[in-house]
Design an enzyme around this catalytic site. Structure first.
Site, PDB file in Angstrom:
ATOM      1  N   HIS A  17       0.846  -1.204   0.000  1.00 61.87           N
ATOM      2  CA  HIS A  17       0.000   0.000   0.000  1.00 61.87           C
ATOM      3  C   HIS A  17       0.881   1.253   0.000  1.00 61.87           C
ATOM      4  O   HIS A  17       0.597   2.218  -0.697  1.00 61.87           O
ATOM      5  CB  HIS A  17      -0.888   0.048   1.261  1.00 61.87           C
ATOM      6  CG  HIS A  17      -1.903  -1.044   1.344  1.00 61.87           C
ATOM      7  ND1 HIS A  17      -1.999  -1.877   2.433  1.00 61.87           N
ATOM      8  CD2 HIS A  17      -2.881  -1.435   0.485  1.00 61.87           C
ATOM      9  CE1 HIS A  17      -3.011  -2.727   2.249  1.00 61.87           C
ATOM     10  NE2 HIS A  17      -3.553  -2.495   1.074  1.00 61.87           N
ATOM     11  N   LYS A  41     -16.880  -6.753   6.031  1.00 56.68           N
ATOM     12  CA  LYS A  41     -15.723  -7.486   6.559  1.00 56.68           C
ATOM     13  C   LYS A  41     -15.647  -7.236   8.058  1.00 56.68           C
ATOM     14  O   LYS A  41     -16.081  -6.204   8.546  1.00 56.68           O
ATOM     15  CB  LYS A  41     -14.432  -6.959   5.919  1.00 56.68           C
ATOM     16  CG  LYS A  41     -14.262  -7.325   4.456  1.00 56.68           C
ATOM     17  CD  LYS A  41     -12.915  -6.850   3.939  1.00 56.68           C
ATOM     18  CE  LYS A  41     -12.717  -7.213   2.479  1.00 56.68           C
ATOM     19  NZ  LYS A  41     -11.474  -6.638   1.920  1.00 56.68           N
ATOM     20  N   ARG A  90      -2.291  -5.957  -8.326  1.00 57.52           N
ATOM     21  CA  ARG A  90      -1.187  -6.909  -8.160  1.00 57.52           C
ATOM     22  C   ARG A  90      -1.298  -7.979  -9.236  1.00 57.52           C
ATOM     23  O   ARG A  90      -1.195  -7.694 -10.407  1.00 57.52           O
ATOM     24  CB  ARG A  90      -1.219  -7.523  -6.749  1.00 57.52           C
ATOM     25  CG  ARG A  90      -0.874  -6.549  -5.647  1.00 57.52           C
ATOM     26  CD  ARG A  90      -1.267  -7.070  -4.305  1.00 57.52           C
ATOM     27  NE  ARG A  90      -2.698  -7.316  -4.283  1.00 57.52           N
ATOM     28  CZ  ARG A  90      -3.415  -7.556  -3.212  1.00 57.52           C
ATOM     29  NH1 ARG A  90      -2.843  -7.637  -2.046  1.00 57.52           N
ATOM     30  NH2 ARG A  90      -4.712  -7.754  -3.269  1.00 57.52           N
ATOM     31  N   SER A 128      -2.837  -7.710   2.887  1.00 59.93           N
ATOM     32  CA  SER A 128      -3.096  -7.629   4.336  1.00 59.93           C
ATOM     33  C   SER A 128      -3.509  -9.001   4.861  1.00 59.93           C
ATOM     34  O   SER A 128      -3.080  -9.416   5.942  1.00 59.93           O
ATOM     35  CB  SER A 128      -4.213  -6.619   4.617  1.00 59.93           C
ATOM     36  OG  SER A 128      -3.848  -5.349   4.164  1.00 59.93           O
TER      37      SER A 128
HETATM   38  O1  PNS Z   1      -9.034  -2.925   0.530  1.00 61.42           O
HETATM   39  P1  PNS Z   1     -10.349  -3.416   0.002  1.00 61.42           P
HETATM   40  O2  PNS Z   1     -11.119  -4.163   1.061  1.00 61.42           O
HETATM   41  O3  PNS Z   1     -10.213  -4.215  -1.259  1.00 61.42           O
HETATM   42  O4  PNS Z   1     -11.211  -2.088  -0.380  1.00 61.42           O
HETATM   43  C1  PNS Z   1     -12.511  -2.202  -0.883  1.00 61.42           C
HETATM   44  C2  PNS Z   1     -13.152  -0.830  -0.993  1.00 61.42           C
HETATM   45  C3  PNS Z   1     -13.122  -0.095   0.333  1.00 61.42           C
HETATM   46  C4  PNS Z   1     -12.417   0.005  -2.014  1.00 61.42           C
HETATM   47  C5  PNS Z   1     -14.625  -1.055  -1.453  1.00 61.42           C
HETATM   48  O5  PNS Z   1     -15.235  -1.961  -0.597  1.00 61.42           O
HETATM   49  C6  PNS Z   1     -15.439   0.226  -1.478  1.00 61.42           C
HETATM   50  O6  PNS Z   1     -15.293   1.028  -2.380  1.00 61.42           O
HETATM   51  N1  PNS Z   1     -16.283   0.427  -0.444  1.00 61.42           N
HETATM   52  C7  PNS Z   1     -17.105   1.610  -0.318  1.00 61.42           C
HETATM   53  C8  PNS Z   1     -18.583   1.336  -0.589  1.00 61.42           C
HETATM   54  C9  PNS Z   1     -18.874   1.412  -2.090  1.00 61.42           C
HETATM   55  O7  PNS Z   1     -18.786   2.449  -2.696  1.00 61.42           O
HETATM   56  N2  PNS Z   1     -19.190   0.246  -2.647  1.00 61.42           N
HETATM   57  C10 PNS Z   1     -19.446   0.119  -4.064  1.00 61.42           C
HETATM   58  C11 PNS Z   1     -18.146  -0.082  -4.848  1.00 61.42           C
HETATM   59  S1  PNS Z   1     -18.331  -1.403  -5.905  1.00 61.42           S
END
Ligand code: PNS
Length: 157
Positions: A17, A41, A90, A128
């Site tokens: 990150h 999560k 990645r 992570s």
């Molecule tokens: O590190 P991660 O868990 O892959 O991040 C995922 C994240 C936070 C980018 C995604 O869950 C997100 O954008 N959450 C916010 C809610 C939202 O807008 N959801 C619709 C996107 S498809």
């Protein structure tokens, strides 16, 4: 003023990150590391712990700040005005989920673009989740958190 938003769970932030943060901070005038509450999560670290870790790490960058996301990502990004989403990519395994999220975000708001930075090869295997797995069995994870002399895990606990 070009603003980028780097969203994620960051549970916890790894060197992978940090690599994305360093590179994006050079490209954009301002970078917001956006820590997601992520109700689907159950994080190992609380929102406060995750933010505190990241704030410690980005303290040296004068154009990077940390914020919390509790809502739709595209809503957050669009209210900033001229901002884009930045994500790290990645291996191929990331592609499908990232592709789906980028397309969904575009479907919700087609004014918000998502840009991808390819991982540095050193971090291609790092996530992570896999670091937490090693830590669970008391493996040495210090090299994945080179940004702090203390383990990020010790810091947060
Ligand atoms: O590190 P991660 O868990 O892959 O991040 C995922 C994240 C936070 C980018 C995604 O869950 C997100 O954008 N959450 C916010 C809610 C939202 O807008 N959801 C619709 C996107 S498809």
């Amino acid at each position: 003023m070009k603003i980028a938003v780097y969203p994620g769970s960051f549970d916890p932030l790894t060197n992978g990150h940090l690599d994305i943060i360093e590179r994006a901070a050079k490209i954009f005038d301002e970078l917001i590391v956006l820590v997601s509450v992520n109700s689907s999560k159950s994080p190992m670290f609380s929102l406060e712990q995750r933010c505190a870790m990241i704030e410690q790490v980005v303290a040296d960058f004068d154009n990077v700040r940390v914020a919390v996301l509790d809502g739709l990502l595209v809503d957050y990004v669009s209210q900033l005005g001229n901002a884009v989403i930045v994500k790290g990519l990645r291996a191929l395994s990331d592609f499908e989920a990232e592709f789906q999220m980028a397309l969904m975000n575009r479907d919700i708001n087609n004014a918000v673009e998502t840009m991808f930075l390819m991982t540095c090869v050193d971090y291609a295997f790092l996530s992570s989740s896999i670091v937490k797995e090693v830590d669970r069995y008391h493996g040495d994870i210090s090299q994945y958190f080179g940004y702090t002399k203390r383990y990020a895990f010790d810091y947060a606990r």
